[in-house]
Scaffold this motif. Structure first.
Motif, PDB file in Angstrom:
ATOM      1  N   GLU A  63       0.813  -1.213   0.000  1.00 28.65           N
ATOM      2  CA  GLU A  63       0.000   0.000   0.000  1.00 28.65           C
ATOM      3  C   GLU A  63       0.845   1.261   0.000  1.00 28.65           C
ATOM      4  OE1 GLU A  63      -3.690   1.896   2.568  1.00 28.65           O
ATOM      5  OE2 GLU A  63      -3.121  -0.180   2.901  1.00 28.65           O
ATOM      6  N   ALA A  64       1.925   1.276   0.763  1.00 28.74           N
ATOM      7  CA  ALA A  64       2.773   2.468   0.854  1.00 28.74           C
ATOM      8  C   ALA A  64       3.391   2.812  -0.503  1.00 28.74           C
ATOM      9  CB  ALA A  64       3.865   2.263   1.900  1.00 28.74           C
ATOM     10  N   ALA A  65       3.839   1.802  -1.219  1.00 28.29           N
ATOM     11  CA  ALA A  65       4.481   2.025  -2.521  1.00 28.29           C
ATOM     12  C   ALA A  65       3.476   2.075  -3.671  1.00 28.29           C
ATOM     13  CB  ALA A  65       5.502   0.918  -2.789  1.00 28.29           C
ATOM     14  N   GLN A  66       2.223   1.704  -3.401  1.00 28.61           N
ATOM     15  CA  GLN A  66       1.192   1.580  -4.436  1.00 28.61           C
ATOM     16  C   GLN A  66       1.665   0.667  -5.568  1.00 28.61           C
ATOM     17  OE1 GLN A  66      -2.271   2.695  -4.592  1.00 28.61           O
ATOM     18  NE2 GLN A  66      -1.563   2.320  -2.533  1.00 28.61           N
ATOM     19  N   ILE A  72      12.872 -20.101  -0.331  1.00 24.15           N
ATOM     20  CA  ILE A  72      13.704 -19.109  -1.030  1.00 24.15           C
ATOM     21  C   ILE A  72      15.094 -19.681  -1.305  1.00 24.15           C
ATOM     22  CG2 ILE A  72      14.886 -16.885  -0.771  1.00 24.15           C
ATOM     23  CD1 ILE A  72      12.312 -15.836   0.550  1.00 24.15           C
ATOM     24  N   ALA A  73      15.666 -20.376  -0.333  1.00 25.56           N
ATOM     25  CA  ALA A  73      16.983 -20.982  -0.525  1.00 25.56           C
ATOM     26  C   ALA A  73      16.955 -22.038  -1.623  1.00 25.56           C
ATOM     27  CB  ALA A  73      17.473 -21.599   0.783  1.00 25.56           C
ATOM     28  N   GLN A  74      15.863 -22.782  -1.675  1.00 29.59           N
ATOM     29  CA  GLN A  74      15.757 -23.873  -2.643  1.00 29.59           C
ATOM     30  C   GLN A  74      15.466 -23.381  -4.054  1.00 29.59           C
ATOM     31  OE1 GLN A  74      12.800 -26.745  -1.520  1.00 29.59           O
ATOM     32  NE2 GLN A  74      13.551 -28.272  -2.939  1.00 29.59           N
ATOM     33  N   SER A  75      14.548 -22.432  -4.203  1.00 28.72           N
ATOM     34  CA  SER A  75      14.147 -22.059  -5.562  1.00 28.72           C
ATOM     35  C   SER A  75      14.004 -20.557  -5.783  1.00 28.72           C
ATOM     36  CB  SER A  75      12.838 -22.758  -5.924  1.00 28.72           C
ATOM     37  OG  SER A  75      11.834 -22.443  -4.995  1.00 28.72           O
ATOM     38  N   GLY A  76      14.440 -19.753  -4.834  1.00 27.34           N
ATOM     39  CA  GLY A  76      14.293 -18.302  -4.949  1.00 27.34           C
ATOM     40  C   GLY A  76      14.960 -17.701  -6.162  1.00 27.34           C
ATOM     41  N   ARG A  77      16.130 -18.182  -6.499  1.00 27.61           N
ATOM     42  CA  ARG A  77      16.863 -17.613  -7.642  1.00 27.61           C
ATOM     43  C   ARG A  77      16.229 -17.967  -8.996  1.00 27.61           C
ATOM     44  NH1 ARG A  77      19.468 -13.388  -5.886  1.00 27.61           N
ATOM     45  NH2 ARG A  77      20.551 -13.834  -3.969  1.00 27.61           N
ATOM     46  N   ALA A  78      15.394 -18.983  -9.008  1.00 26.83           N
ATOM     47  CA  ALA A  78      14.733 -19.379 -10.257  1.00 26.83           C
ATOM     48  C   ALA A  78      13.453 -18.587 -10.514  1.00 26.83           C
ATOM     49  CB  ALA A  78      14.414 -20.875 -10.223  1.00 26.83           C
ATOM     50  N   VAL A  79      13.081 -17.757  -9.555  1.00 28.23           N
ATOM     51  CA  VAL A  79      11.824 -17.011  -9.636  1.00 28.23           C
ATOM     52  C   VAL A  79      11.978 -15.786 -10.522  1.00 28.23           C
ATOM     53  CG1 VAL A  79      10.311 -15.518  -8.254  1.00 28.23           C
ATOM     54  CG2 VAL A  79      10.929 -17.770  -7.411  1.00 28.23           C
ATOM     55  N   GLN A  80      10.967 -15.559 -11.375  1.00 28.06           N
ATOM     56  CA  GLN A  80      10.876 -14.274 -12.074  1.00 28.06           C
ATOM     57  C   GLN A  80       9.948 -13.408 -11.242  1.00 28.06           C
ATOM     58  OE1 GLN A  80      12.298 -12.751 -15.045  1.00 28.06           O
ATOM     59  NE2 GLN A  80      11.433 -11.141 -13.766  1.00 28.06           N
ATOM     60  N   TRP A  81      10.401 -12.239 -10.879  1.00 24.57           N
ATOM     61  CA  TRP A  81       9.655 -11.332 -10.019  1.00 24.57           C
ATOM     62  C   TRP A  81       9.034 -10.241 -10.880  1.00 24.57           C
ATOM     63  CZ3 TRP A  81       7.663 -12.222  -5.687  1.00 24.57           C
ATOM     64  CH2 TRP A  81       7.395 -11.244  -4.740  1.00 24.57           C
ATOM     65  N   TYR A  82       7.784  -9.888 -10.579  1.00 22.56           N
ATOM     66  CA  TYR A  82       7.040  -8.888 -11.340  1.00 22.56           C
ATOM     67  C   TYR A  82       6.562  -7.792 -10.402  1.00 22.56           C
ATOM     68  CZ  TYR A  82       6.677 -12.643 -14.795  1.00 22.56           C
ATOM     69  OH  TYR A  82       6.956 -13.648 -15.689  1.00 22.56           O
ATOM     70  N   GLU A  83       6.520  -6.571 -10.926  1.00 25.82           N
ATOM     71  CA  GLU A  83       6.058  -5.426 -10.150  1.00 25.82           C
ATOM     72  C   GLU A  83       5.041  -4.658 -10.978  1.00 25.82           C
ATOM     73  OE1 GLU A  83       8.721  -2.470  -7.850  1.00 25.82           O
ATOM     74  OE2 GLU A  83       8.388  -1.569  -9.829  1.00 25.82           O
ATOM     75  N   ILE A  84       3.873  -4.426 -10.403  1.00 33.26           N
ATOM     76  CA  ILE A  84       2.849  -3.601 -11.047  1.00 33.26           C
ATOM     77  C   ILE A  84       2.800  -2.263 -10.321  1.00 33.26           C
ATOM     78  CG2 ILE A  84       0.394  -3.312 -11.564  1.00 33.26           C
ATOM     79  CD1 ILE A  84       0.169  -6.391 -11.540  1.00 33.26           C
ATOM     80  N   THR A  85       3.020  -1.198 -11.042  1.00 29.27           N
ATOM     81  CA  THR A  85       2.848   0.142 -10.500  1.00 29.27           C
ATOM     82  C   THR A  85       1.394   0.536 -10.746  1.00 29.27           C
ATOM     83  OG1 THR A  85       5.149   0.695 -10.969  1.00 29.27           O
ATOM     84  CG2 THR A  85       3.624   2.539 -10.626  1.00 29.27           C
ATOM     85  N   ILE A  86       0.675   0.789  -9.667  1.00 30.08           N
ATOM     86  CA  ILE A  86      -0.758   1.084  -9.769  1.00 30.08           C
ATOM     87  C   ILE A  86      -0.962   2.506 -10.273  1.00 30.08           C
ATOM     88  CG2 ILE A  86      -2.902   1.351  -8.453  1.00 30.08           C
ATOM     89  CD1 ILE A  86      -1.804  -0.840  -6.542  1.00 30.08           C
ATOM     90  N   GLU A  87      -1.742   2.626 -11.350  1.00 25.55           N
ATOM     91  CA  GLU A  87      -2.092   3.931 -11.885  1.00 25.55           C
ATOM     92  C   GLU A  87      -3.511   4.336 -11.484  1.00 25.55           C
ATOM     93  OE1 GLU A  87      -1.343   3.327 -16.083  1.00 25.55           O
ATOM     94  OE2 GLU A  87       0.669   4.167 -15.851  1.00 25.55           O
ATOM     95  N   HIS A  88      -4.374   3.351 -11.280  1.00 23.04           N
ATOM     96  CA  HIS A  88      -5.765   3.629 -10.901  1.00 23.04           C
ATOM     97  C   HIS A  88      -6.342   2.384 -10.248  1.00 23.04           C
ATOM     98  CE1 HIS A  88      -9.795   5.338 -11.178  1.00 23.04           C
ATOM     99  NE2 HIS A  88     -10.206   4.175 -11.630  1.00 23.04           N
ATOM    100  N   LEU A  89      -7.152   2.594  -9.207  1.00 19.64           N
ATOM    101  CA  LEU A  89      -7.893   1.473  -8.637  1.00 19.64           C
ATOM    102  C   LEU A  89      -9.254   1.962  -8.191  1.00 19.64           C
ATOM    103  CD1 LEU A  89      -8.123   1.095  -5.225  1.00 19.64           C
ATOM    104  CD2 LEU A  89      -5.690   0.945  -5.521  1.00 19.64           C
ATOM    105  N   SER A  90     -10.221   1.070  -8.284  1.00 19.44           N
ATOM    106  CA  SER A  90     -11.567   1.385  -7.824  1.00 19.44           C
ATOM    107  C   SER A  90     -12.199   0.104  -7.327  1.00 19.44           C
ATOM    108  CB  SER A  90     -12.401   1.989  -8.949  1.00 19.44           C
ATOM    109  OG  SER A  90     -12.536   1.081 -10.021  1.00 19.44           O
TER     110      SER A  90
END
Length: 158
Positions: free
Chosen positions: A49-52, A133-151
């Motif tokens: 919430e802080a970073a939206q 995380i130790a077992q498979s963390g490095r194999a993860v693709q991480w995604y970030e959505i920057t919120i522009e609008h929510l309702s």
């Protein structure tokens, strides 16, 4: 730019919409898929919430990755908070729709910390989170959505 909710009487407050985003465990991510068809998939996510921002993980290749590389605009929907108010056969429920831009992120130290917060939403203990995380963390693709609008809105299923 973003359409307002058509039926204003159904709109819920921003704090109520943010609460549903914090508490829901799954949502549906929609991207612009192949040949102009939408591509929507259920995902687990973390709402900051802080970073939206919204965060989720997934494969490093595939339809979703190709779609996001072509167009970063996404729509994300959650729903829940079903309640009975008037008639037991016609519950009320809430939904939140988020529009934003999604990017693939490197799994650096900051992303690893966010991954830990994400995992704690779903795993019962920190020990299991660290093990995963130790077992498979490095194999993860991480995604970030920057919120522009929510309702958000609440409707009765009738």
């Amino acid at each position: 730019m973003f359409r307002p909710i058509r039926r204003k009487k159904n709109e819920i407050s921003l704090p109520a919409a943010q609460q549903l985003l914090r508490e829901a465990r799954r949502g549906v991510l929609a991207v612009n898929g192949d040949d102009g068809y939408p591509y929507a998939i259920p995902i687990n996510y973390l709402y900051d919430e802080a970073a939206q921002k919204l965060y989720f993980h997934g494969a490093k290749v595939g339809h979703k990755v190709d779609a996001l590389k072509a167009c970063d605009k996404v729509c994300f929907t959650v729903y829940g908070n079903e309640t009975i108010k008037d008639e037991p056969w016609a519950p009320y429920w809430q939904s939140v729709v988020v529009f934003g831009r999604c990017h693939l992120k490197a799994l650096d130290a900051q992303a690893l910390e966010t991954l830990r917060r994400f995992a704690l939403k779903y795993y019962p203990s920190e020990a299991l989170v660290e093990e995963e995380i130790a077992q498979s963390g490095r194999a993860v693709q991480w995604y970030e959505i920057t919120i522009e609008h929510l309702s958000g809105k609440e409707i009765q299923e009738r």
